[in-house]
Design a protein around this motif. Sequence first.
Motif, PDB file in Angstrom:
ATOM      1  N   GLU A  32      46.486 -17.672 -14.501  1.00 21.90           N
ATOM      2  CA  GLU A  32      47.739 -16.986 -14.171  1.00 21.90           C
ATOM      3  C   GLU A  32      47.840 -15.579 -14.742  1.00 21.90           C
ATOM      4  N   PRO A  33      47.428 -15.320 -15.993  1.00 20.36           N
ATOM      5  CA  PRO A  33      47.489 -13.934 -16.479  1.00 20.36           C
ATOM      6  C   PRO A  33      46.677 -12.978 -15.614  1.00 20.36           C
ATOM      7  N   ASN A  34      45.535 -13.450 -15.114  1.00 18.01           N
ATOM      8  CA  ASN A  34      44.713 -12.622 -14.242  1.00 18.01           C
ATOM      9  C   ASN A  34      45.429 -12.338 -12.925  1.00 18.01           C
ATOM     10  N   LEU A  35      46.127 -13.349 -12.383  1.00 18.81           N
ATOM     11  CA  LEU A  35      46.838 -13.150 -11.118  1.00 18.81           C
ATOM     12  C   LEU A  35      47.977 -12.145 -11.287  1.00 18.81           C
ATOM     13  N   GLU A  36      48.678 -12.236 -12.398  1.00 12.30           N
ATOM     14  CA  GLU A  36      49.752 -11.275 -12.669  1.00 12.30           C
ATOM     15  C   GLU A  36      49.180  -9.868 -12.797  1.00 12.30           C
TER      16      GLU A  36
END
Length: 230
Positions: A185-189
Amino acid sequence: MAGADEALFRPVRAGNAFEETVERLLQSIRLGVVGAGERLPPERELAERLGVSRVTLREALHALSDAGYVESRRGRYGGTFVRETLPTPVVDEQRPDLEDTLRLRHVLETGAAELAACSLRDPGRDHLIATLEEAGSASLTDYRRRDSRLHLAIAEVTGSASLTSAVADVRMRVNRLLDEIPLLEPNLEHSNTQHEAVVSSILAGDAPAARQAMKEHLEGTASLLRAFLS
């Protein structure tokens, strides 16, 4: 002479701090610099050596914990430890060559972003804005499809059918590789923020900025793919 841990735990680049932190940590584990059952350096020390915030480091450690590479232990002798048994990589004989795919993608997609900024017309502007909004609001399960659609839209607005076809082909190769690694998720954000930078540069007609923003975005994905698949 610098030791292996000094080489791997050197400062990361600011543009893709989360992704490169994951890559460095996984390299240290897979190369045995920090062996099975051993403890990683304390968070404060590791964050300082990597040149990242403790928030970014914790996000990276959490991602690796979810993926089965590390575990946290509490108490006087607690910390973050490499698991005794690591995940077994899935070997796909039909897997596209990683480095060849990344190099081809770099050439095609940075070029597409640059050309899009030079040749964008009104119908293309609306198409690009709409696909950006769809990618930004996509659910976790639908993210990869919406992400792919945005990258194709950037090629489409160049007006080159051949370039669009080539980007579509390389995106198929990239997606086969991405399917083998976890969604973080941090990468997607972070990707959504980078998407906005790419599209904003294209809409502004700033070709050098569009190329640079796309380059930085692709480097983040490349870091994660190398971390999990190399």
